[in-house]
Write a protein that holds these residues in place. Structure first.
Motif, mmCIF file in Angstrom:
data_model
loop_
_atom_site.group_PDB
_atom_site.id
_atom_site.type_symbol
_atom_site.label_atom_id
_atom_site.label_comp_id
_atom_site.label_asym_id
_atom_site.label_seq_id
_atom_site.Cartn_x
_atom_site.Cartn_y
_atom_site.Cartn_z
ATOM 1 N N UNK A 155 31.222 -69.278 -4.613
ATOM 2 C CA UNK A 155 32.631 -69.230 -4.991
ATOM 3 C C UNK A 155 33.485 -70.085 -4.044
ATOM 4 N N UNK A 156 34.599 -70.546 -4.601
ATOM 5 C CA UNK A 156 35.641 -71.180 -3.792
ATOM 6 C C UNK A 156 36.972 -70.694 -4.345
ATOM 7 N N UNK A 166 34.536 -72.057 -14.311
ATOM 8 C CA UNK A 166 33.099 -72.040 -14.045
ATOM 9 C C UNK A 166 32.563 -73.457 -13.982
ATOM 10 N N UNK A 167 31.936 -73.806 -12.871
ATOM 11 C CA UNK A 167 31.381 -75.148 -12.678
ATOM 12 C C UNK A 167 29.874 -75.103 -12.926
ATOM 13 N N UNK A 168 29.416 -75.902 -13.877
ATOM 14 C CA UNK A 168 27.975 -76.077 -14.078
ATOM 15 C C UNK A 168 27.543 -77.179 -13.121
ATOM 16 N N UNK A 169 26.776 -76.800 -12.126
ATOM 17 C CA UNK A 169 26.476 -77.674 -10.990
ATOM 18 C C UNK A 169 25.283 -78.577 -11.289
ATOM 19 N N UNK A 170 25.571 -79.827 -11.607
ATOM 20 C CA UNK A 170 24.533 -80.839 -11.786
ATOM 21 C C UNK A 170 24.391 -81.698 -10.534
ATOM 22 N N UNK A 171 25.149 -81.334 -9.506
ATOM 23 C CA UNK A 171 25.231 -82.113 -8.277
ATOM 24 C C UNK A 171 26.687 -82.270 -7.912
ATOM 25 N N UNK A 172 27.406 -81.133 -7.967
ATOM 26 C CA UNK A 172 28.852 -81.183 -7.791
ATOM 27 C C UNK A 172 29.226 -81.600 -6.376
ATOM 28 N N UNK A 175 35.605 -79.492 -6.208
ATOM 29 C CA UNK A 175 35.968 -78.080 -6.023
ATOM 30 C C UNK A 175 37.334 -77.967 -5.361
ATOM 31 N N UNK A 176 37.593 -78.802 -4.359
ATOM 32 C CA UNK A 176 38.881 -78.767 -3.664
ATOM 33 C C UNK A 176 40.030 -79.097 -4.609
ATOM 34 N N UNK A 177 39.832 -80.063 -5.490
ATOM 35 C CA UNK A 177 40.892 -80.446 -6.420
ATOM 36 C C UNK A 177 41.168 -79.336 -7.433
ATOM 37 N N UNK A 178 40.132 -78.657 -7.882
ATOM 38 C CA UNK A 178 40.331 -77.528 -8.795
ATOM 39 C C UNK A 178 41.084 -76.403 -8.087
ATOM 40 N N UNK A 179 40.762 -76.189 -6.821
ATOM 41 C CA UNK A 179 41.498 -75.193 -6.037
ATOM 42 C C UNK A 179 42.969 -75.581 -5.905
ATOM 43 N N UNK A 180 43.238 -76.877 -5.699
ATOM 44 C CA UNK A 180 44.608 -77.338 -5.497
ATOM 45 C C UNK A 180 45.508 -77.065 -6.698
ATOM 46 N N UNK A 181 44.944 -77.141 -7.906
ATOM 47 C CA UNK A 181 45.762 -76.922 -9.092
ATOM 48 C C UNK A 181 45.833 -75.446 -9.486
ATOM 49 N N UNK A 204 40.553 -70.624 -9.203
ATOM 50 C CA UNK A 204 39.379 -70.112 -8.518
ATOM 51 C C UNK A 204 38.153 -70.760 -9.148
ATOM 52 N N UNK A 205 37.166 -71.093 -8.322
ATOM 53 C CA UNK A 205 35.986 -71.798 -8.808
ATOM 54 C C UNK A 205 34.738 -70.950 -8.585
ATOM 55 N N UNK A 206 33.939 -70.811 -9.641
ATOM 56 C CA UNK A 206 32.633 -70.170 -9.543
ATOM 57 C C UNK A 206 31.594 -71.225 -9.897
#
Length: 363
Positions: free
Chosen positions: A165-166, A176-182, A187-193, A196-198
């Motif tokens: 989580x972030x 929800x992030x499907x991690x293919x090599x994120x 993640x930081x940019x999604x947090x900025x807007x 919450x990121x899973x």
């Protein structure tokens, strides 16, 4: 330093000096035209199992900083530079590039005419390359190169093994992030807007994702052939029309494949920070960073339900698309993070889709 050589699939040999690890490596040769950002490049999961040639002549001059890694994976297996600087000058640096490369078994070779090497890649296309000891016989070098076969399904090496989580202050939505090599920057940019990121492993099930009640799905960039990731394609397709979806790079290619769009391996790829991209609806041009190994087939995307939103100026390759009905965004370039009145921000466009749909799950 030890004398080393770089041997290409076409038989050309370049001699230079080593830095980093002394391991012998044979992988596909790529390049990057960025002036800065070598730390982000070697830690970008999309570059997993690549030898990268940096065309800017001086590399290593500002060292590496603990906060600037894009991931914990050092996917690059080899680094080729014109001149390596082992004595950085930057108040933030904590380690030298060579020290980190040695620790993570990344072979480096300096003293190479990298711009000439870049021209070879542009002319002849992507090819395999070997970094080895200078005394290794050429027939043995060619045998090693010819026996190497690139893997297509590389995501399993760089994707998270567990959910993580972030969280951000005063969140508006869960993504929800499907991690293919994120990458950390995503993640930081999604947090900025305000999201919450899973982060989920690439082989997660839809049922597992829904337990966390996401308001939208983000499909990350990553390495390898999108056609090899049928499980991810089925997962993304199951969310289409149910939750807003955004994809970058490999993630965008997989999203496009759910609409019947074909992907093609690029002749030499797009790797650098100086690619002009045109927003078709506004006519505005952005200078973007790209790290693309596969392109979207223009004919099949024009025959799909996707609206082409962005194109590369240089060759008119499709690098952005949108499906308004299903709230889907896909881009092939790195999103702009600096926001001003003259630049668009894809993350904010995704946020607006979350806002528009109201979130079918509870944040």
């Amino acid at each position: 330093m030890n004398n080393r050589k770089l041997v290409l699939e076409n038989g050309l040999v370049f001699e230079g000096e080593s830095f980093g690890s002394l391991a012998e490596v044979v992988y596909e040769l790529s390049f990057n035209t960025a002036v800065v950002g070598y730390q982000e490049i070697i830690s970008d999961p999309a570059n997993y199992n690549k030898i990268v040639c940096m065309t800017y002549p001086l590399i290593g001059n500002y060292g590496l900083t603990d906060e600037d890694y894009e991931s914990k994976y050092f996917g690059v297996k080899g680094l080729i530079v014109k001149e390596y600087n082992a004595i950085p000058s930057n108040f933030r640096y904590t380690r030298t590039l060579g020290d980190v490369m040695e620790e993570h078994n990344i072979s480096g070779i300096s003293g190479i005419d990298t711009r000439y090497l870049m021209k070879i890649i542009q002319t002849e296309g992507v090819q395999k390359a070997l970094i080895c000891d200078i005394d290794k016989p050429i027939n043995e070098c060619m045998e090693v190169i010819n026996n190497y076969k690139e893997e297509e399904k590389l995501v399993e090496y760089v994707s998270s093994k567990k959910i993580w989580y972030s969280r951000t202050y005063n969140p508006k939505y869960n993504v929800g992030v499907i991690d293919l090599g994120t990458k950390t920057s995503f993640v930081k940019e999604l947090n900025k807007i305000g999201c919450n990121v899973i982060v989920f492993p690439y082989n997660v099930t839809k049922e597992e994702i829904l337990k966390y009640k996401p308001n939208g799905i983000f499909v990350s960039s990553g390495p390898g052939n999108p056609c090899a990731l049928t499980c991810v394609k089925k997962l993304v397709e199951s969310f289409k029309g149910f939750l807003p979806i955004m994809g970058i790079g490999l993630g965008a290619q997989i999203i496009a494949s759910t609409y019947g769009v074909n992907t093609n391996k690029a002749k030499c790829g797009y790797h650098g920070c100086n690619y002009p991209v045109k927003n078709i609806s506004t006519g505005k041009v952005e200078i973007t960073s790209q790290n693309i190994y596969y392109t979207l087939d223009k004919e099949s995307i024009n025959n799909s339900n996707l609206l082409v939103t962005h194109e590369n100026i240089i060759d008119n390759e499709v690098v952005g698309f949108f499906d308004e009905e299903n709230s889907v965004i896909g881009i092939q370039y790195e999103p702009v993070t600096l926001i001003d009145e003259d630049s668009e921000n894809i993350y904010l466009s995704f946020f607006n889709l979350l806002k528009k749909t109201g979130g079918k799950q509870n944040a």
